[in-house]
Design a protein around this motif. Structure first.
Motif, PDB file in Angstrom:
ATOM      1  N   TYR A 208       0.849  -1.201   0.000  1.00 25.79           N
ATOM      2  CA  TYR A 208       0.000   0.000   0.000  1.00 25.79           C
ATOM      3  C   TYR A 208       0.882   1.248   0.000  1.00 25.79           C
ATOM      4  O   TYR A 208       0.627   2.204  -0.737  1.00 25.79           O
ATOM      5  CB  TYR A 208      -0.899  -0.040   1.232  1.00 25.79           C
ATOM      6  CG  TYR A 208      -2.012   0.980   1.288  1.00 25.79           C
ATOM      7  CD1 TYR A 208      -3.313   0.626   0.940  1.00 25.79           C
ATOM      8  CD2 TYR A 208      -1.791   2.282   1.731  1.00 25.79           C
ATOM      9  CE1 TYR A 208      -4.358   1.542   1.025  1.00 25.79           C
ATOM     10  CE2 TYR A 208      -2.818   3.210   1.822  1.00 25.79           C
ATOM     11  CZ  TYR A 208      -4.106   2.835   1.466  1.00 25.79           C
ATOM     12  OH  TYR A 208      -5.126   3.744   1.553  1.00 25.79           O
ATOM     13  N   LYS A 211       2.281   1.939  -3.374  1.00 28.43           N
ATOM     14  CA  LYS A 211       1.317   2.591  -4.253  1.00 28.43           C
ATOM     15  C   LYS A 211       1.204   4.082  -3.931  1.00 28.43           C
ATOM     16  O   LYS A 211       1.112   4.922  -4.843  1.00 28.43           O
ATOM     17  CB  LYS A 211      -0.055   1.923  -4.121  1.00 28.43           C
ATOM     18  CG  LYS A 211      -1.120   2.488  -5.054  1.00 28.43           C
ATOM     19  CD  LYS A 211      -0.793   2.248  -6.515  1.00 28.43           C
ATOM     20  CE  LYS A 211      -1.939   2.693  -7.413  1.00 28.43           C
ATOM     21  NZ  LYS A 211      -1.629   2.474  -8.847  1.00 28.43           N
ATOM     22  N   GLU A 214       4.049   5.832  -5.491  1.00 29.20           N
ATOM     23  CA  GLU A 214       3.808   5.946  -6.928  1.00 29.20           C
ATOM     24  C   GLU A 214       2.893   7.136  -7.220  1.00 29.20           C
ATOM     25  O   GLU A 214       3.138   7.915  -8.146  1.00 29.20           O
ATOM     26  CB  GLU A 214       3.186   4.649  -7.441  1.00 29.20           C
ATOM     27  CG  GLU A 214       2.828   4.639  -8.907  1.00 29.20           C
ATOM     28  CD  GLU A 214       2.083   3.369  -9.288  1.00 29.20           C
ATOM     29  OE1 GLU A 214       1.109   3.472 -10.062  1.00 29.20           O
ATOM     30  OE2 GLU A 214       2.459   2.280  -8.813  1.00 29.20           O
ATOM     31  N   GLU A 274      -7.619   6.205  -6.615  1.00 31.00           N
ATOM     32  CA  GLU A 274      -6.582   5.224  -6.911  1.00 31.00           C
ATOM     33  C   GLU A 274      -6.324   4.299  -5.731  1.00 31.00           C
ATOM     34  O   GLU A 274      -6.159   3.082  -5.906  1.00 31.00           O
ATOM     35  CB  GLU A 274      -5.294   5.949  -7.308  1.00 31.00           C
ATOM     36  CG  GLU A 274      -5.367   6.682  -8.631  1.00 31.00           C
ATOM     37  CD  GLU A 274      -5.524   5.734  -9.815  1.00 31.00           C
ATOM     38  OE1 GLU A 274      -4.878   4.664  -9.817  1.00 31.00           O
ATOM     39  OE2 GLU A 274      -6.315   6.055 -10.729  1.00 31.00           O
ATOM     40  N   PHE A 278      -6.982   0.267  -5.541  1.00 30.48           N
ATOM     41  CA  PHE A 278      -5.839  -0.612  -5.279  1.00 30.48           C
ATOM     42  C   PHE A 278      -6.125  -1.540  -4.102  1.00 30.48           C
ATOM     43  O   PHE A 278      -5.836  -2.740  -4.141  1.00 30.48           O
ATOM     44  CB  PHE A 278      -4.597   0.231  -4.997  1.00 30.48           C
ATOM     45  CG  PHE A 278      -3.343  -0.571  -4.824  1.00 30.48           C
ATOM     46  CD1 PHE A 278      -2.773  -1.240  -5.894  1.00 30.48           C
ATOM     47  CD2 PHE A 278      -2.725  -0.655  -3.580  1.00 30.48           C
ATOM     48  CE1 PHE A 278      -1.603  -1.987  -5.733  1.00 30.48           C
ATOM     49  CE2 PHE A 278      -1.568  -1.389  -3.409  1.00 30.48           C
ATOM     50  CZ  PHE A 278      -1.004  -2.060  -4.488  1.00 30.48           C
TER      51      PHE A 278
END
Length: 389
Positions: A208, A211, A214, A274, A278
């Protein structure tokens, strides 16, 4: 007694209330309510569901739509593990500075308002002046969110808002939002020699985090053109991660703390969209393939609304007239102003003291800053009619 002497005395009283966010703010709210009532204000105390926290909303002048609202929070951050050279809850004067927890953030502004109540009462004879004092700003603007919702339901509410956070009396017309989350990952424990039989919550928390990092790069890439902030893009921070039992035990639980500070409403929508996808579409299926009881739960600690600069802003014009300033800036830290803008008020942030003192040991506010704030308030009666909105 001169205004500055009154202000110093009142600030000593306010600092003497240890209204740390983890504790009740009712004593300081009651003290402020009494002073406002004595000045002739109509006072409403709005207690939260716990019964130990409250907002205060008060009005001087006629019961009519519009008017000017002065806003500030009553809670302060803790002093735990900080080394102070004097008692943080006893106002101490040294070399033109007043030291104490909350002296700068932001009881200094509240003290200025209370010191000038007689003058503000005169200014409010024809057009109302309101006071909004909130709880739990330091832990997610909880009180301001509730107060804004309460005001939105009323037929009569202010038109302009001045939020007195410490800006060195500079006029601030915009700031980023501040959105904080705690995510709890529940897996399945087991012996580390058989990882396929368990679900390691820490590993999923780490994915997590990956992500989030990112997305942080994505936020940098979509920096708004002409952004005045520093840094100019939305930021994202991983603030803490906890979990695990021992070297040889599959971690059954992990808790992740993170925040983002959006520049635009689209920034926050992007991050939430997002991360939700995810978690639900990538992480959870893998976890529940082994442990159907596995879960990822997100708690919203606080979503402080951004304050967006606007071409037309009557509150900005009023404060320019009161302070003599001719330019307005933006800041990266959050305030309660965005909540009031969301319900239709023109809002700016302007108050005494420096944000660099906030939350630190030996927090202080300079007497010269209080004098500048008092001077702003003393100009209000003559400017009020001209800049009425």
């Amino acid at each position: 007694m001169e205004a500055l002497d009154r202000c110093r005395s009142i600030l000593a009283d306010l600092v003497g209330f240890p209204s740390v966010s983890s504790d009740s703010n009712l004593p300081v709210i009651a003290w402020l309510a009494e002073r406002l009532s004595d000045a002739g204000a109509r006072v409403e105390i709005l207690t939260d569901a716990t019964g130990i926290k409250a907002n205060l909303f008060a009005t001087l002048g006629p019961d009519r739509p519009g008017g000017l609202m002065f806003s500030g929070h009553t809670d302060v951050v803790p002093v735990t593990d900080q080394v102070w050279t004097s008692d943080p809850f006893v106002l101490t004067e040294r070399e033109g500075r007043l030291y104490g927890r909350g002296a700068c953030d932001m009881k200094g502004f509240l003290a200025c308002l209370m010191a000038e109540l007689d003058l503000l009462k005169v200014a409010a004879r024809e057009k109302p002046i309101h006071f909004a004092f909130t709880h739990d700003e330091e832990v997610g603007c909880v009180g301001a969110r509730a107060l804004a919702a309460w005001l939105a339901d009323r037929d009569i509410r202010p038109a302009l808002a001045i939020i007195g956070e410490p800006t060195g009396m500079q006029v601030i017309e915009g700031h980023k939002g501040c959105c904080e989350y705690t995510v709890t990952f529940t897996g399945r424990s087991g012996h580390s020699s058989a990882p396929e039989l368990g679900v390691n919550a820490l590993e999923y928390a780490a994915r997590y985090v990956g992500k989030l990092l990112e997305l942080r790069n994505g936020l940098i890439a979509q920096e708004p053109e002409g952004s005045r902030y520093m840094p100019p893009y939305a930021t994202l921070n991983v603030g803490g991660i906890e979990g695990g039992l021992s070297h040889n035990v599959i971690a059954p639980k992990a808790v992740l703390k993170w925040e983002t500070r959006p520049v635009t409403a689209g920034d926050l929508a992007y991050v939430k969209r997002e991360m939700t996808a995810f978690a639900n579409e990538v992480l959870l299926p893998g976890m529940r393939a082994v442990a159907p009881e596995a879960a990822i739960e997100t708690e919203i600690i606080g979503e402080a609304a951004a304050l967006f600069p606007r071409a037309e802003n009557a509150a900005r014009g009023l404060v320019f007239a009161l302070t003599g300033e001719t330019t307005a800036d933006v800041v990266p830290f959050g305030t309660e102003a965005g909540f009031f803008q969301e319900i239709g008020m023109d809002a700016v942030v302007c108050g005494p003291g420096s944000i660099s003192q906030a939350h630190k040991p030996d927090e202080f506010i300079a007497l010269s800053e209080l004098s500048r704030c008092l001077a702003m308030l003393e100009r209000l009666p003559e400017q009020w009619t001209e800049h009425w909105a």
